[in-house]
Every structure is written in structure tokens, then in C-alpha cells.
Design an enzyme around this catalytic site. Structure first.
Site, PDB file in Angstrom:
ATOM      1  N   LEU A  39      -0.782  21.133  -8.039  1.00 38.26           N
ATOM      2  CA  LEU A  39      -1.642  22.269  -8.364  1.00 38.26           C
ATOM      3  C   LEU A  39      -2.397  22.722  -7.118  1.00 38.26           C
ATOM      4  CD1 LEU A  39      -3.175  21.361 -11.845  1.00 38.26           C
ATOM      5  CD2 LEU A  39      -1.305  22.915 -11.328  1.00 38.26           C
ATOM      6  N   GLY A  52      -0.502  11.230 -11.260  1.00 37.09           N
ATOM      7  CA  GLY A  52      -1.925  10.989 -11.093  1.00 37.09           C
ATOM      8  C   GLY A  52      -2.550  12.213 -10.463  1.00 37.09           C
ATOM      9  N   GLY A  53      -3.846  12.432 -10.720  1.00 39.92           N
ATOM     10  CA  GLY A  53      -4.493  13.621 -10.160  1.00 39.92           C
ATOM     11  C   GLY A  53      -3.771  14.876 -10.598  1.00 39.92           C
ATOM     12  N   ASP A  54      -3.428  15.719  -9.628  1.00 40.10           N
ATOM     13  CA  ASP A  54      -2.734  16.973  -9.926  1.00 40.10           C
ATOM     14  C   ASP A  54      -1.294  16.942  -9.431  1.00 40.10           C
ATOM     15  OD1 ASP A  54      -3.476  16.903  -7.269  1.00 40.10           O
ATOM     16  OD2 ASP A  54      -3.757  19.060  -7.108  1.00 40.10           O
ATOM     17  N   GLU A  55      -0.710  15.743  -9.376  1.00 38.00           N
ATOM     18  CA  GLU A  55       0.664  15.580  -8.911  1.00 38.00           C
ATOM     19  C   GLU A  55       1.588  15.297 -10.100  1.00 38.00           C
ATOM     20  OE1 GLU A  55       0.464  12.437  -6.094  1.00 38.00           O
ATOM     21  OE2 GLU A  55      -0.520  13.649  -4.559  1.00 38.00           O
TER      22      GLU A  55
END
Length: 297
Positions: free
Chosen positions: A179, A219-222
């Protein structure tokens, strides 16, 4: 039909009662304890159904069975449209756990129904444990925030895709997504808004995928997507659809977020590492080229 989650019905106090109930049934299949013990040797649902079907064949002309549950369908044997069909519910603690559909070569009579219903009681306790175990496995492979697959699930999925590609020449593509400007959303609006945005992004993306595609969060925006049976056209169609959908989304527009995508196609001799490295490199190119775009490797 609504079924309960199998983790909701696990109760240690039920074991003795169920075993007591089993001991009271008499059918033409004499070795009751043996069947229960066989079923309890595995927590694999398909194996349990196969064991149960094999035991059924000693007393009934059943060619196949289908198990319909809260989590989906499982089957064993051969289900033919020419056979008679009989559906029996599976209950535990007066709650509906699922139903078994039997495919019979004999007409369904009241005596047949009664005998089969009694026989099915041997399946309840072992199957309940197997379904609960299956559910725990699925939870372990699920991203807790978005509900899609996690990194462990991705490892399983990419391994299977590579195996199918090598054995059966089934092409596929790997998308790696990131993102754009997501960090500034967390910094400016807080992590709760960031989490809500991730959930919305996953929902929008799922609407753009086919039923055979697999979606994962690292994880996160991955994120990553495995596009099975890709013919070098579906990746272009899916990524264009996704970019257009996100661009048109009021929520995504509000926070000035977009997505960059790197795509790699399977090649002979590819490993998980080589395939991912090409997709990751393409993602970097998409980022440096201005974001909100897809690059192919």
C-alpha cells in the site's frame, strides 16, 4: 442451513456420555469398538470418512458420502446422481454440527434409515475432534486482522503451486502488493484507522479475485496473491480491475492511499525464492515509477 463451529461444542464431559450411548447400539456391523478406535487413529477428516465408508460397505450398499459442515464440504467414495440420496444430521449437545449425505444403491426404506442413523452415531465423537483440529489448523494459517491467509499459509500455498506447475505444467503468477502512503495514515490518524483501512483494502481486493486465487497478508501493508492457472492475461485483468476498484473507492481516496504491484510468472526451474525475487523487484520498479501501478517481471 446454519451449523455451529466445532470449537464451540468441545466439552470433556461429553466423552463418557457419548461412549455410553454407542455401546447400546446393535447393528449387523458387530465390531463397534473397532470402528470407533479406527476412526480415532487419525484427525484427518478425509481419512476418517474413508474409514467410515469402508465400514459402511460391510452392511450397506453405500457408494459415497458427503459431509457438509460449518467449514465447508468433505467427501469420500463416489457420489453418483443415479444413486438414492439420504441426508442425516449430526448433532452434539442438541446442536447441529453438520449433516452427512449418503449415496445408496438400495432404495431408502424406514428400516434402512433407522439402521444407518444408528450406525452414524459411531462417527460423531471422532469427527467432532477432527473438525475441531481442522479449525485450529485453519486459524493458525489465518491473519487475525483481515481473515485472509498469513505468511505460513502463503508458504503452503506457494509450495503447492510450484509442485503443480512442475508436475502438471499448470502456469501461475505471483503478485506482491504494497500500500502506498500507508505509513502516513497510521502516523496522522492512528493505528485503528490504519487497521480499518487494511480491512477495507482486503475486502475490495477479494471482490476483484477469482475463486481459485489465493490472497495473503505478510504483515503491515504487505500482501501477496497467487493467481492459479494464469495464462499471462489473467494477471493483467486482475491487476487492472484492482487498481480501478481502489481508485474509485471513497475510503481509499479519503486517505490518499493506493497500491503498487509487482508480478512474476512461473518459469521452468523456478524456486519460491527466485519467483518472489522477480515479483519483489517488479514491485520496487512500480514504487520508483510513481506508485499506483503494476510492473511485470
Amino acid at each position: 442451513m446454519d451449523y455451529i463451529s466445532h470449537l464451540d461444542v468441545i466439552n470433556p464431559d461429553s466423552n463418557a456420555a457419548l461412549l455410553t450411548n454407542w455401546s447400546g447400539y446393535n447393528t449387523s456391523y458387530g465390531d463397534q469398538v473397532s470402528l470407533v478406535e479406527q476412526l480415532q487413529t487419525t484427525l484427518d477428516i478425509s481419512q476418517q470418512l474413508s474409514i467410515f465408508l469402508h465400514a459402511l460397505s460391510n452392511s450397506f450398499k453405500i457408494t459415497g458420502i458427503e459431509l457438509e459442515t460449518y467449514h465447508g464440504k468433505f467427501e469420500a467414495g463416489n457420489a453418483s446422481d443415479d444413486n438414492e440420496r439420504l441426508s442425516l444430521p449430526i448433532r452434539i449437545h442438541d446442536q447441529l454440527m453438520g449433516r452427512v449425505i449418503y449415496y445408496s444403491q438400495k432404495p431408502i426404506t424406514d428400516i434402512f434409515l433407522s439402521s444407518l442413523s444408528n450406525f452414524q452415531k459411531r462417527l460423531v465423537f471422532p469427527l467432532r475432534n477432527a473438525l475441531a483440529f481442522w479449525q485450529l489448523q485453519q486459524l493458525a494459517l489465518q491473519d487475525s486482522l483481515t481473515g485472509i491467509g498469513n505468511r505460513a499459509s502463503y508458504n503452503d500455498g506457494i509450495g503447492r503451486a510450484l509442485l503443480q506447475a512442475k508436475r502438471h505444467q499448470q502456469p501461475f503468477a505471483l503478485l506482491v502488493l504494497d500500500l502506498d502512503n500507508f505509513k502516513q495514515v497510521n502516523d496522522q490518524y492512528g493505528h485503528q484507522i490504519g487497521d480499518d483501512l487494511l480491512i477495507q483494502f482486503v475486502a475490495l481486493t477479494n471482490d476483484c479475485l477469482r475463486g481459485t486465487d489465493q490472497f495473503f497478508r505478510f504483515g503491515g501493508d504487505e500482501f501477496a496473491i497467487i493467481l492459479e492457472h494464469d495464462n499471462h492475461n489473467s494477471a493483467s485483468v486482475v491487476t487492472k480491475r484492482l487498481l480501478d476498484t481502489l481508485t474509485a473507492s471513497p475510503v481509499v481516496k479519503k486517505y490518499d492511499v493506493s497500491v503498487s504491484i509487482g508480478c512474476s510468472y512461473y518459469k521452468d526451474g523456478d524456486t519460491e525464492a527466485s519467483l518472489f525475487a522477480r515479483a519483489d523487484k517488479a514491485l520496487y520498479q512500480a514504487k520508483t515509477a510513481g506508485k499506483n501501478r503494476v510492473e511485470f517481471a
